[in-house]
Motif scaffolding. Structure first.
Motif, PDB file in Angstrom:
ATOM      1  N   GLY A  59       0.896  -1.196   0.042  1.00 30.76           N
ATOM      2  CA  GLY A  59      -0.211   0.015   0.170  1.00 30.76           C
ATOM      3  C   GLY A  59       0.643   1.276  -0.192  1.00 30.76           C
ATOM      4  N   LEU A  60       1.894   1.205   0.768  1.00 33.42           N
ATOM      5  CA  LEU A  60       2.884   2.415   0.835  1.00 33.42           C
ATOM      6  C   LEU A  60       3.483   2.662  -0.537  1.00 33.42           C
ATOM      7  N   VAL A  61       4.025   1.601  -1.222  1.00 29.87           N
ATOM      8  CA  VAL A  61       4.408   2.020  -2.642  1.00 29.87           C
ATOM      9  C   VAL A  61       3.484   2.226  -3.597  1.00 29.87           C
ATOM     10  N   LEU A  62       2.091   1.639  -3.647  1.00 30.61           N
ATOM     11  CA  LEU A  62       1.241   2.115  -4.425  1.00 30.61           C
ATOM     12  C   LEU A  62       0.658   3.644  -4.198  1.00 30.61           C
ATOM     13  N   ALA A  63       0.638   3.609  -2.907  1.00 39.15           N
ATOM     14  CA  ALA A  63       0.293   5.341  -2.505  1.00 39.15           C
ATOM     15  C   ALA A  63       1.395   6.293  -3.024  1.00 39.15           C
ATOM     16  N   ALA A  64       2.514   5.941  -2.879  1.00 36.23           N
ATOM     17  CA  ALA A  64       3.491   6.884  -3.259  1.00 36.23           C
ATOM     18  C   ALA A  64       3.510   7.024  -4.861  1.00 36.23           C
ATOM     19  N   LEU A  65       3.247   6.034  -5.521  1.00 39.62           N
ATOM     20  CA  LEU A  65       3.105   6.026  -6.904  1.00 39.62           C
ATOM     21  C   LEU A  65       2.163   7.089  -7.436  1.00 39.62           C
ATOM     22  N   ASN A  66       1.240   7.485  -6.727  1.00 39.56           N
ATOM     23  CA  ASN A  66       0.048   8.207  -7.080  1.00 39.56           C
ATOM     24  C   ASN A  66       0.184   9.625  -6.593  1.00 39.56           C
ATOM     25  N   LEU A  67       1.108  10.000  -6.101  1.00 35.16           N
ATOM     26  CA  LEU A  67       1.007  11.432  -5.294  1.00 35.16           C
ATOM     27  C   LEU A  67       1.599  12.346  -6.161  1.00 35.16           C
ATOM     28  N   ARG A  68       2.022  12.132  -7.499  1.00 39.85           N
ATOM     29  CA  ARG A  68       2.307  13.019  -8.696  1.00 39.85           C
ATOM     30  C   ARG A  68       1.799  12.764  -9.954  1.00 39.85           C
ATOM     31  N   PRO A  69       1.322  11.719 -10.472  1.00 36.84           N
ATOM     32  CA  PRO A  69       0.778  11.722 -11.799  1.00 36.84           C
ATOM     33  C   PRO A  69      -0.464  12.394 -11.888  1.00 36.84           C
ATOM     34  N   ALA A  70      -1.204  12.848 -11.011  1.00 32.76           N
ATOM     35  CA  ALA A  70      -2.190  14.056 -11.576  1.00 32.76           C
ATOM     36  C   ALA A  70      -1.744  15.277 -11.823  1.00 32.76           C
ATOM     37  N   ILE A  71      -0.401  15.490 -11.284  1.00 33.76           N
ATOM     38  CA  ILE A  71      -0.041  16.829 -11.652  1.00 33.76           C
ATOM     39  C   ILE A  71       1.012  16.794 -12.896  1.00 33.76           C
ATOM     40  N   GLY A 206      -6.181   6.695 -28.712  1.00 34.14           N
ATOM     41  CA  GLY A 206      -7.194   7.305 -29.452  1.00 34.14           C
ATOM     42  C   GLY A 206      -6.993   8.903 -29.696  1.00 34.14           C
ATOM     43  N   GLY A 207      -6.007   9.428 -29.128  1.00 39.18           N
ATOM     44  CA  GLY A 207      -5.770  10.664 -29.111  1.00 39.18           C
ATOM     45  C   GLY A 207      -6.365  12.084 -28.300  1.00 39.18           C
ATOM     46  N   SER A 208      -7.327  11.487 -27.478  1.00 42.51           N
ATOM     47  CA  SER A 208      -8.050  12.434 -26.695  1.00 42.51           C
ATOM     48  C   SER A 208      -7.263  12.532 -25.397  1.00 42.51           C
ATOM     49  N   TRP A 209      -7.076  13.923 -25.010  1.00 41.91           N
ATOM     50  CA  TRP A 209      -6.561  14.352 -23.740  1.00 41.91           C
ATOM     51  C   TRP A 209      -7.424  13.862 -22.792  1.00 41.91           C
ATOM     52  N   ARG A 210      -8.697  13.764 -22.883  1.00 38.68           N
ATOM     53  CA  ARG A 210      -9.341  13.426 -21.662  1.00 38.68           C
ATOM     54  C   ARG A 210      -9.078  12.110 -21.302  1.00 38.68           C
ATOM     55  N   THR A 211      -9.059  11.083 -22.417  1.00 35.09           N
ATOM     56  CA  THR A 211      -8.447   9.748 -21.942  1.00 35.09           C
ATOM     57  C   THR A 211      -7.268   9.754 -21.401  1.00 35.09           C
ATOM     58  N   GLY A 212      -6.400  10.554 -21.978  1.00 33.31           N
ATOM     59  CA  GLY A 212      -4.908  10.424 -21.518  1.00 33.31           C
ATOM     60  C   GLY A 212      -4.761  10.749 -20.010  1.00 33.31           C
ATOM     61  N   LEU A 213      -5.711  11.677 -19.470  1.00 32.22           N
ATOM     62  CA  LEU A 213      -5.612  12.109 -18.134  1.00 32.22           C
ATOM     63  C   LEU A 213      -6.317  11.070 -17.267  1.00 32.22           C
ATOM     64  N   THR A 214      -7.390  10.677 -17.768  1.00 32.32           N
ATOM     65  CA  THR A 214      -8.277   9.719 -17.136  1.00 32.32           C
ATOM     66  C   THR A 214      -7.673   8.352 -16.862  1.00 32.32           C
ATOM     67  N   VAL A 215      -6.879   7.647 -17.683  1.00 34.81           N
ATOM     68  CA  VAL A 215      -6.222   6.665 -17.370  1.00 34.81           C
ATOM     69  C   VAL A 215      -5.518   6.542 -15.883  1.00 34.81           C
ATOM     70  N   TRP A 216      -4.863   7.602 -15.577  1.00 36.94           N
ATOM     71  CA  TRP A 216      -4.172   7.501 -14.191  1.00 36.94           C
ATOM     72  C   TRP A 216      -5.018   7.407 -13.032  1.00 36.94           C
ATOM     73  N   ALA A 217      -6.574   7.371 -13.318  1.00 36.35           N
ATOM     74  CA  ALA A 217      -7.223   7.081 -12.253  1.00 36.35           C
ATOM     75  C   ALA A 217      -7.213   5.444 -11.920  1.00 36.35           C
ATOM     76  N   LEU A 218      -6.753   4.773 -13.018  1.00 40.15           N
ATOM     77  CA  LEU A 218      -6.795   3.175 -12.603  1.00 40.15           C
ATOM     78  C   LEU A 218      -5.721   2.976 -11.765  1.00 40.15           C
ATOM     79  N   LEU A 219      -4.502   3.628 -11.725  1.00 39.76           N
ATOM     80  CA  LEU A 219      -3.632   3.342 -10.787  1.00 39.76           C
ATOM     81  C   LEU A 219      -4.116   3.670  -9.415  1.00 39.76           C
ATOM     82  N   ALA A 220      -4.616   4.766  -9.418  1.00 40.27           N
ATOM     83  CA  ALA A 220      -5.089   5.492  -8.015  1.00 40.27           C
ATOM     84  C   ALA A 220      -6.125   4.361  -7.393  1.00 40.27           C
ATOM     85  N   ALA A 221      -7.148   3.710  -8.095  1.00 40.87           N
ATOM     86  CA  ALA A 221      -8.107   2.744  -7.754  1.00 40.87           C
ATOM     87  C   ALA A 221      -7.331   1.748  -7.276  1.00 40.87           C
ATOM     88  N   LEU A 222      -6.170   1.196  -7.899  1.00 40.03           N
ATOM     89  CA  LEU A 222      -5.404   0.079  -7.519  1.00 40.03           C
ATOM     90  C   LEU A 222      -4.856   0.147  -6.135  1.00 40.03           C
TER      91      LEU A 222
END
Length: 444
Positions: A59-71, A206-222
């Motif tokens: 959990g520590l490693v996965l949480a740390a991985l998620n502390l910057r991708p949103a930015i 597919g080239g959509s910036w919306r998809t490119g940003l949203t995909v990082w939500a999967l890592l946070a959900a994990l």
């Protein structure tokens, strides 16, 4: 049983109220720690109890991985986001300052939440907030919705910033250095991956910036999953003191009366200032010197990637030292050399300057390590982490904006680089003070 094995597995029965902990440098026993310094998995027997520390590490490693991708994922697609939302330059500039402001504001609330619910539950909620915020902001309807979604994700990041050092101190009090190294390395890796992969993943999806940003939500959900297991197991185990709760009979910690806390907050703020300036402006400095846009991007990636191995090595090294001042000075000197090189020969020595600034940016894991070492209990670490990071991020807000103003009005990089170079001097000074072998509990 060896100390390291004890730190991983935990005893089968609850230990006494106090116990001798290792000194900050790991050389031998130190002062007795309060009851809440006992690892949270103490008293938990059976297979679940034995596996729980390993789940905490995951959990520590996965949480740390998620502390910057949103930015950093947003930075990679800022032009597309601005065009897609019709975002003004002023609002786009505001987005670059919002992370530090949110870290400061929401970080203040972390200790109170941890006292009420426990740090594991709040980290779990923080990961869920990141997942939801990152997922909804591209589809929230215009600039205002995008800002609200970003703020939700940043709130989750803020509580993670403050509480993950507390989790380390609580669960692994004898291994603060190595575990902080693991955490810092994962954070640096998440930062680098988001910067490097967001654009190519956007194209592949597919080239959509919306998809490119949203995909990082999967890592946070994990990252939510292991913390759900921790929270569920803690509810079925014997009640333990909350991290951040005051031990019976212990004098309250007045964090604002501690010179060490103020020195650490100033050090944290100045190193964050340098990091945000580097991430925000270094590519432009290289491009203005004649370096191609693609090469400037690679140079920034090199600067960020340097932190991955060094963030793993530096905290264990720092934890073995009684005084971390020499490391503070070494990193600061690397930063001064890098900035001086940018001023004298930005294009000719670009790879060297990128490397030196990457080394200097490792002041961040060093600051996290010192937060864990400057208090003798998780309760103290909660308060110190919240104070140092909240005050520090407030200190860091004006830096990138001031650099941009100086660049705009002077028409060149001479004054901005002089500012960046000069800020290394107070950073070294307050870092040396923060690195002294003392605890905030001794300064009340």
């Amino acid at each position: 049983m060896a100390h390291d094995d004890l730190a991983i597995r935990g005893p089968a029965a609850a230990p006494p109220t106090t116990f001798p902990t290792q000194s900050a440098d790991g050389a031998g026993p130190s002062r007795p720690a309060a009851a809440e310094a006992v690892p949270e998995h103490a008293g938990e027997a059976g297979p679940a109890g034995r596996w729980l520390p390993r789940i905490v590490i995951a959990g520590l490693v996965l949480a740390a991985l998620n502390l910057r991708p949103a930015i950093t994922s947003l930075g990679a697609l800022m032009k597309e986001v601005r065009d897609g939302l019709g975002m003004s330059g002023t609002v786009a500039g505001l987005l670059t300052s919002v992370p530090a402001l949110c870290f400061a504001v929401f970080g203040i609330a972390a200790p109170r939440l941890a006292r009420r619910w426990g740090p594991g539950a709040i980290v779990c909620a923080g990961m869920a907030a990141i997942a939801v915020g990152v997922a909804v902001r591209p589809y929230a309807g215009g600039t205002a919705g995008f800002l609200v979604g970003s703020a939700l994700a940043l709130a989750g990041i803020a509580v993670g910033n403050v509480l993950l050092p507390v989790v380390i101190k609580t669960w692994f009090p004898r291994r603060v250095g190595p575990m902080t190294g693991l955490y810092s390395m994962a954070l640096a890796l998440g930062t680098s991956l988001a910067a490097a992969l967001t654009v190519p993943m956007t194209g592949a999806l597919g080239g959509s910036w919306r998809t490119g940003l949203t995909v990082w939500a999967l890592l946070a959900a994990l990252a939510v999953l292991p913390w759900l297991a921790v929270v569920r197991q803690r509810r079925t185990a014997p009640e333990a003191p909350r991290s951040g709760a005051q031990a019976p009979g212990e004098t309250p910690i007045r964090i604002t009366s501690s010179p060490t806390a103020w020195a650490l907050a100033a050090f944290f703020g100045l190193q964050a200032t340098a990091a945000y300036i580097t991430m925000g402006w270094m590519p432009q400095i290289f491009r203005d010197a004649g370096v191609s846009a693609s090469t400037a991007g690679v140079l920034l990636a090199v600067t960020m990637a340097v932190g991955v191995p060094l963030s793993f090595v530096l905290p264990p090294l720092a934890s073995r030292m009684r005084h971390q001042g020499p490391l503070v000075a070494l990193l600061g000197i690397c930063g001064m050399a890098g900035y001086t090189g940018l001023w004298l020969a930005p294009a000719a020595g670009s790879w060297v300057w990128a490397l030196l600034m990457g080394i200097a940016n490792c002041s961040f894991p060093l600051a996290l390590t010192m937060i864990g070492m400057r208090s003798s209990s998780p309760a103290g670490v909660v308060k110190l982490s919240a104070f140092a990071q909240s005050v520090g991020y407030l200190i860091s807000i004006p830096g990138p904006l001031l650099v941009g103003t100086l660049y705009q009005h002077s028409g060149g990089w001479g004054l901005p680089i002089a500012l960046m170079d000069g800020l290394m001097v107070p950073q070294i000074a307050v870092g040396v003070l923060a690195g002294r072998d003392r605890r905030i509990e001794d300064e009340r």
